[in-house]
Motif scaffolding. Structure first.
Motif, PDB file in Angstrom:
ATOM      1  N   LEU A 168      39.980  27.251  44.452  1.00 33.04           N
ATOM      2  CA  LEU A 168      38.873  27.664  43.598  1.00 33.04           C
ATOM      3  C   LEU A 168      37.619  28.027  44.375  1.00 33.04           C
ATOM      4  O   LEU A 168      36.886  28.924  43.965  1.00 33.04           O
ATOM      5  N   SER A 169      37.363  27.338  45.493  1.00 32.31           N
ATOM      6  CA  SER A 169      36.160  27.717  46.240  1.00 32.31           C
ATOM      7  C   SER A 169      36.314  29.131  46.793  1.00 32.31           C
ATOM      8  O   SER A 169      35.349  29.892  46.828  1.00 32.31           O
ATOM      9  N   ASP A 170      37.519  29.449  47.223  1.00 31.54           N
ATOM     10  CA  ASP A 170      37.730  30.795  47.749  1.00 31.54           C
ATOM     11  C   ASP A 170      37.612  31.834  46.637  1.00 31.54           C
ATOM     12  O   ASP A 170      37.083  32.923  46.842  1.00 31.54           O
ATOM     13  N   ALA A 171      38.104  31.465  45.452  1.00 34.66           N
ATOM     14  CA  ALA A 171      37.990  32.384  44.325  1.00 34.66           C
ATOM     15  C   ALA A 171      36.515  32.641  44.016  1.00 34.66           C
ATOM     16  O   ALA A 171      36.094  33.785  43.818  1.00 34.66           O
ATOM     17  N   LEU A 172      35.738  31.566  44.020  1.00 36.45           N
ATOM     18  CA  LEU A 172      34.308  31.720  43.748  1.00 36.45           C
ATOM     19  C   LEU A 172      33.633  32.556  44.833  1.00 36.45           C
ATOM     20  O   LEU A 172      32.815  33.436  44.542  1.00 36.45           O
ATOM     21  N   MET A 173      33.976  32.276  46.078  1.00 39.06           N
ATOM     22  CA  MET A 173      33.365  33.025  47.175  1.00 39.06           C
ATOM     23  C   MET A 173      33.688  34.515  47.068  1.00 39.06           C
ATOM     24  O   MET A 173      32.857  35.367  47.387  1.00 39.06           O
ATOM     25  N   THR A 174      34.867  34.829  46.608  1.00 32.63           N
ATOM     26  CA  THR A 174      35.254  36.231  46.430  1.00 32.63           C
ATOM     27  C   THR A 174      34.332  36.909  45.413  1.00 32.63           C
ATOM     28  O   THR A 174      33.852  38.018  45.648  1.00 32.63           O
ATOM     29  N   VAL A 175      34.086  36.243  44.298  1.00 32.24           N
ATOM     30  CA  VAL A 175      33.209  36.822  43.281  1.00 32.24           C
ATOM     31  C   VAL A 175      31.771  36.887  43.789  1.00 32.24           C
ATOM     32  O   VAL A 175      31.055  37.856  43.558  1.00 32.24           O
ATOM     33  N   TYR A 176      31.381  35.838  44.484  1.00 35.11           N
ATOM     34  CA  TYR A 176      30.023  35.761  45.030  1.00 35.11           C
ATOM     35  C   TYR A 176      29.736  36.973  45.910  1.00 35.11           C
ATOM     36  O   TYR A 176      28.722  37.659  45.760  1.00 35.11           O
ATOM     37  N   ASP A 184      38.675  46.052  41.806  1.00 37.81           N
ATOM     38  CA  ASP A 184      40.082  45.685  41.625  1.00 37.81           C
ATOM     39  C   ASP A 184      40.630  44.953  42.839  1.00 37.81           C
ATOM     40  O   ASP A 184      41.398  44.004  42.707  1.00 37.81           O
ATOM     41  N   GLN A 185      40.202  45.418  43.986  1.00 39.52           N
ATOM     42  CA  GLN A 185      40.653  44.753  45.206  1.00 39.52           C
ATOM     43  C   GLN A 185      40.210  43.280  45.208  1.00 39.52           C
ATOM     44  O   GLN A 185      40.998  42.380  45.475  1.00 39.52           O
ATOM     45  N   ALA A 186      38.956  43.060  44.866  1.00 39.13           N
ATOM     46  CA  ALA A 186      38.432  41.689  44.843  1.00 39.13           C
ATOM     47  C   ALA A 186      39.112  40.861  43.760  1.00 39.13           C
ATOM     48  O   ALA A 186      39.399  39.678  43.941  1.00 39.13           O
ATOM     49  N   LEU A 187      39.373  41.514  42.643  1.00 38.39           N
ATOM     50  CA  LEU A 187      40.010  40.799  41.532  1.00 38.39           C
ATOM     51  C   LEU A 187      41.411  40.323  41.912  1.00 38.39           C
ATOM     52  O   LEU A 187      41.814  39.203  41.586  1.00 38.39           O
ATOM     53  N   ILE A 188      42.111  41.178  42.630  1.00 38.77           N
ATOM     54  CA  ILE A 188      43.452  40.802  43.085  1.00 38.77           C
ATOM     55  C   ILE A 188      43.356  39.588  44.012  1.00 38.77           C
ATOM     56  O   ILE A 188      44.106  38.626  43.880  1.00 38.77           O
ATOM     57  N   THR A 189      42.392  39.643  44.904  1.00 38.66           N
ATOM     58  CA  THR A 189      42.185  38.519  45.821  1.00 38.66           C
ATOM     59  C   THR A 189      41.840  37.244  45.052  1.00 38.66           C
ATOM     60  O   THR A 189      42.387  36.173  45.300  1.00 38.66           O
ATOM     61  N   MET A 190      40.924  37.388  44.093  1.00 39.65           N
ATOM     62  CA  MET A 190      40.493  36.227  43.322  1.00 39.65           C
ATOM     63  C   MET A 190      41.663  35.609  42.547  1.00 39.65           C
ATOM     64  O   MET A 190      41.848  34.396  42.545  1.00 39.65           O
ATOM     65  N   ASN A 191      42.449  36.463  41.920  1.00 35.15           N
ATOM     66  CA  ASN A 191      43.589  35.950  41.161  1.00 35.15           C
ATOM     67  C   ASN A 191      44.567  35.213  42.059  1.00 35.15           C
ATOM     68  O   ASN A 191      45.136  34.193  41.671  1.00 35.15           O
ATOM     69  N   ASP A 192      44.735  35.744  43.239  1.00 34.07           N
ATOM     70  CA  ASP A 192      45.621  35.099  44.192  1.00 34.07           C
ATOM     71  C   ASP A 192      45.103  33.700  44.542  1.00 34.07           C
ATOM     72  O   ASP A 192      45.868  32.739  44.585  1.00 34.07           O
ATOM     73  N   HIS A 193      43.800  33.615  44.746  1.00 30.82           N
ATOM     74  CA  HIS A 193      43.210  32.304  45.026  1.00 30.82           C
ATOM     75  C   HIS A 193      43.426  31.341  43.863  1.00 30.82           C
ATOM     76  O   HIS A 193      43.715  30.174  44.065  1.00 30.82           O
ATOM     77  N   PHE A 194      43.259  31.829  42.669  1.00 33.00           N
ATOM     78  CA  PHE A 194      43.454  30.966  41.504  1.00 33.00           C
ATOM     79  C   PHE A 194      44.891  30.460  41.433  1.00 33.00           C
ATOM     80  O   PHE A 194      45.123  29.291  41.145  1.00 33.00           O
ATOM     81  N   GLU A 195      45.814  31.352  41.695  1.00 34.05           N
ATOM     82  CA  GLU A 195      47.218  30.943  41.639  1.00 34.05           C
ATOM     83  C   GLU A 195      47.498  29.807  42.596  1.00 34.05           C
ATOM     84  O   GLU A 195      48.325  28.947  42.333  1.00 34.05           O
ATOM     85  N   LYS A 196      46.789  29.836  43.722  1.00 29.85           N
ATOM     86  CA  LYS A 196      46.999  28.795  44.727  1.00 29.85           C
ATOM     87  C   LYS A 196      46.007  27.655  44.552  1.00 29.85           C
ATOM     88  O   LYS A 196      45.893  26.803  45.428  1.00 29.85           O
ATOM     89  N   TYR A 197      45.277  27.662  43.481  1.00 29.42           N
ATOM     90  CA  TYR A 197      44.296  26.610  43.186  1.00 29.42           C
ATOM     91  C   TYR A 197      43.247  26.503  44.281  1.00 29.42           C
ATOM     92  O   TYR A 197      42.771  25.421  44.595  1.00 29.42           O
TER      93      TYR A 197
END
Length: 875
Positions: free
Chosen positions: A634-642, A619-632
């Motif tokens: 995308l590389s950071d969002a991917l790195m979070t999932v990675y 959940d912590q990572a998901l929150i971070t990822m969603n935040d990255h998506f909101e700010k467009y």
RNA sequence: GGGAGCUUAGCUCAGCUGGUUCAGAGCACCUGCCUUACAAGCAGGGGGUCGAUGGUUCGAAUCCAUCAGUUCCCACCA
């Protein structure tokens, strides 16, 4: 089932793409759900996929797939652009290679060749997008020159003409002597060129003497109609009112005065050539000078060029230098660097030329479009492009929309036999209008349609509206549902060509913004930072890359280093990293698949803890990822999932719950693991669609319509901070033990004991099982004093000891501890200093001061522990 | 000529409205491991006076000024 130890993308990708198509998942129809719409930046119809497309379309696909999984009605409209000038050039070249000149063909014949070409090469690029995994709604594929789009263009032209925003007139335009057409200001690239500055003597007409003018373009002297001086320039004052003779022509032209002339430049004399220089043209207008056009359309000199007639402008430049010198009229030649406009398409120097063209007035169109962006109704990512945009929009000039080409939308203006014209959507309507305008009898055949066609961008600027047929049919279901679109993904270099104009068209024809967000990608460069180009041969073939690394691997490679607006230094190593990641996931699957599940087995405490922790971590990572998506981002969002997949799931979670060799895993843990795996695949799916779909189907039995592409993406819950911080502490302990093992060469297979000396009684033993398992610790004992023959380390204020057989180098240990002590003491001093500073305590916010106090306490505790350990080692 | 941005580990970059939980990430690199999911891997590790100078502040990678380097956009000076 046997699963190979390496992930093999090729067959899997083909299989799932076909499956998605069969299920019609990409197709969208208006319904009660919230729409999410992207229109593709239409690539040139006869183009092939390059790395720029790859990046751009990967991003669009990620956004579309994510929206689809969020339950939105996702619609990605694909299509191609007729690319008037580029395509026509290709067709002309192809015909030339067959010995056919365009001029020898009728318009109809030429268009037939062009359509043949389009049908032959068109659409290849869309097929290539499928290899990438692009989930476009192929049933909605549009072409800027298909029937509906063409009709839209013509309709808009007529409408703007009626509104008196389009006008026809003779203006100085940018003439491309190779493509034989005018181009817009945006299609001119200014480059610095090393040229020469020629000082040419113009004889005075009525007395002896010369006026020496400096020019970079001596070949244009045949078009000279005056020489201009600055009235305030003492150097040239004696020449006022005199006349000079233009070399070779014997034409006598006046010396005029205007303060446009820069007294600092050259000699103070400026030759005035109204037909071939925009400034001279303006001077010509002001002083009512004759306009002498000396060039043919292809850049050769016409009859005004006298003996140079028929020669190319650059040949004449060289020749005339010699001839002037021979005639004694060349005072000197200096090397000179200046900026010259080049045609974006043909890369030949633009020739400023007076010609009859169609223009669109831009000022009124621009205003709402400026407001929309400046007020963030349309958001730019990154927003630094707002400035660029505003500057251009506020200084916008009228748009030359006519092109002297055949491949495109022919301008719907019809000329009347005795002058004048009418504008209408069809020839029939034009005829109706014509008979009302003229007072003489005419027939349809007397109407002659304008030969020119419209700028390509005059059709693409309508794209977000026209793909939903919102121009022809402004109140249809599609346009009402899908418009305004959500996101536009494009390159910054077409911000003026396309983005700005779409925004203007959006307000003009829908009275609304055409998209909410614009994501500007960077330019894909090679790893040395050079632009990718055919001539450098440094542009990899995307399809070949997909074959080598898998589409998922390449998608990931593209995204790893590309924050919005930044150039992307592309390196195949990135694709390799993507492929390695695919493989890592694949192997996690293999692990889970070989487990024996025994539902009668009781769940281990460690597994329970691991599940608790991973839930929170996810959940912590998901929150971070969603935040990255909101700010467009995308590389950071991917790195979070990675990192979540590789580090947290594979390296920590799976290691924690893994059943010992030969033992079965309990049902509760297994179910949780499958659930985690599924959730990970869901959040990863937009980035790596193929492998995630494959694993989705391998990991559990699925119903007919249970595909990950349409699964719901998980929503984050509040993640449990306590368990996270406890686990972070545990990680440090584990790290400490591993380090001891590495330092002391204790192989993992040899189990060890662990002693814990915790004076403050502050630690939680909940994760002891985890420590034991991951470090192969047979027994954890809590002790009161430092045990014999052990090697220790400190985490926080707790001491840990591992028994060792070899002798401890006590001196070395003491040295290390002293270092540590010194550092911590220094740290404590700096904290103390702060806390004893009244101005800090008074002016810093309370929580900052509290943090400092906490640091102080921690440091003090740690110092005590270190000191004690040093003491005990010395004994 | 005008404008905008950038300068943080070898590379690519994160560090929001100042507070050692900010000096980070990924890759690369070094060391040890073919530990029964994965050597396309595992474990451990070393790298940066945050472009320079000056200022504001109790405190600056973070704010201000100047400078240097760099990238991009716009522009009709012959």
């Amino acid at each position: 089932m046997e699963i190979s130890s390496k992930y093999n993308p090729a067959t899997i990708e083909e299989k799932w793409y076909q499956h998605w198509l069969n299920k019609n998942y990409f197709h969208s129809e208006p319904d009660e759900r919230e729409p999410y719409t992207i229109v593709i930046p239409p690539p040139n119809v006869t183009g092939v996929l390059h790395m720029g497309h790859m990046l751009n379309n990967t991003i669009q696909d990620i956004l579309i797939r994510r929206a689809r999984m969020q339950g939105k009605n996702a619609c990605w409209v694909p299509g191609t652009d007729h690319a008037s000038i580029a395509t026509e050039a290709k067709v002309v070249a192809k015909l030339a290679s067959e010995g056919i000149q365009k001029n020898d063909l009728t318009r109809e014949d030429f268009l037939k060749h062009a359509w043949d070409w389009t049908h032959k090469h068109g659409g290849i690029i869309l097929e290539q997008l499928k290899k990438l995994g692009a989930s476009c709604d192929w049933q909605r594929t549009c072409f800027t020159m298909d029937e509906a789009r063409s009709k839209s263009v013509i309709k808009v032209f007529c409408d703007l003409y009626e509104k008196e925003k389009i006008y026809r007139g003779i203006r100085m335009v940018n003439w491309d002597p190779k493509a034989l057409t005018a181009v817009s200001d945006e299609e001119v690239i200014h480059k610095e060129v090393n040229g020469k500055l020629y000082y040419i003597k113009y004889k005075l007409a009525e007395e002896n003497g010369f006026a020496v003018i400096a020019t970079t373009r001596p070949e244009t002297i045949f078009g000279d109609v005056a020489v201009c001086i600055n009235p305030n320039d003492p150097k040239t004052a004696t020449f006022k009112g005199k006349k000079v003779i233009v070399p070779f022509t014997n034409r006598i032209v006046p010396i005029i005065e205007d303060d446009y002339v820069d007294v600092e430049f050259g000699t103070g004399f400026l030759k005035v050539t109204p037909a071939h220089d925009i400034n001279d043209y303006m001077l010509g207008e002001k002083y009512k000078l004759e306009v002498l056009d000396i060039f043919n359309d292809n850049g050769t000199l016409n009859a005004h060029g006298l003996q140079y007639e028929g020669m190319d402008r650059f040949v004449v430049r060289e020749q005339i230098e010699k001839d002037l010198a021979t005639a004694g009229l060349l005072e000197k030649v200096e090397p000179y660097t200046n900026k010259v406009g080049f045609s974006e398409r043909t890369d030949v120097p633009i020739e400023p030329k007076l010609s009859m063209q169609w223009f669109l007035k831009m000022k009124d169109l621009a205003q709402p479009a400026i407001d929309a962006v400046m007020n963030d109704i349309i958001k730019f990512h990154p927003n630094k492009f707002k400035n660029t945009y505003r500057h251009w929009m506020e200084n916008i000039k009228d748009w030359n929309i006519s092109r002297q080409l055949w491949w495109g939308h022919q301008i719907p203006a019809y000329y009347l036999p005795k002058g004048g014209f009418v504008v209408a959507e069809t020839k029939e309507e034009a005829f109706e209008k014509a008979i009302k305008t003229v007072d003489y009898p005419i027939t349809m055949d007397d109407l002659h349609q304008d030969e020119d066609c419209l700028d390509t961008w005059f059709s693409s600027w309508l794209w977000p509206i026209s793909v939903f047929d919102g121009i022809n049919n402004p109140d249809n279901k599609d346009i009402n549902y899908y418009y305004p679109t959500n996101d536009l993904i494009t390159a910054p270099e077409i911000i003026f060509f396309w983005v700005a104009r779409m925004i203007m068209a959006g307000y003009e024809y829908r009275n609304e913004h055409c998209f909410q967000n614009v994501y500007f990608t960077g330019i894909v460069r090679d790893k040395f930072g050079r632009k990718m180009s055919k001539s450098l041969g440094n542009s990899p073939d995307p399809i070949a890359l997909i074959k080598q690394y898998g589409a998922d691997g390449v998608r990931m490679g593209m995204l790893l280093t590309s924050p919005a607006g930044n150039d992307l230094p592309f390196d195949e190593a990135l694709c390799e990293q993507g492929r390695n990641f695919s493989n890592k996931i694949w192997n996690a699957l293999r692990l889970v698949k070989i487990w024996n599940v025994d539902r009668s087995v009781t769940q281990q405490e460690t597994s329970k803890k691991a599940i608790e922790w991973f839930e929170a971590r996810f959940d912590q990572a998901l929150i971070t990822m969603n935040d990255h998506f909101e700010k467009y981002r995308l590389s950071d969002a991917l790195m979070t999932v990675y990192k979540l997949v590789w580090d947290d799931f594979c390296s920590w979670y799976l290691e924690m719950i893994k059943a010992p060799m030969g033992q079965a895993i309990d049902g509760t843990t297994y179910d949780a693991t499958i659930r985690f795996f599924e959730n990970l695949m869901k959040i990863l799916h937009p980035f790596m669609p193929f492998i995630t779909e494959e694993i989705w189907h391998l990991i559990a039995e699925r119903d007919q319509n249970d595909d990950i592409i349409i699964a719901s993406i998980p929503e984050p819950k509040n993640s449990d901070e306590t368990v996270l911080s406890k686990f972070d502490f545990t990680k440090e302990v584990i790290n400490g033990i591993r380090k001891v093992r590495a330092d002391k060469n204790i192989p993992f297979r040899d189990s060890i004991e662990l002693f814990v000396l915790d004076k403050s009684n502050s630690i939680d033993d909940a994760f002891d099982g985890v420590i034991a398992k991951l470090c192969n610790v047979s027994n954890i004992q809590y002790v009161e004093k430092t045990p014999e023959n052990t090697f220790g380390f400190i985490i926080g204020a707790t001491e840990y000891f591992v028994p060792i057989t070899e002798n401890v180098d006590i001196e070395a240990e003491i040295e290390k501890l002293k270092e540590e002590l010194k550092y911590t003491q220094g740290f404590l001093i700096s904290v103390d200093k702060k806390l004893s500073n009244e101005r800090f305590v008074n002016s810093a916010p309370a929580d900052v001061v509290d943090k400092e106090r906490k640091k102080k306490a921690d440091a003090e505790a740690r110092i005590t522990v270190i000191e004690q350990q040093i003491k005990s080692l010395k004994n």
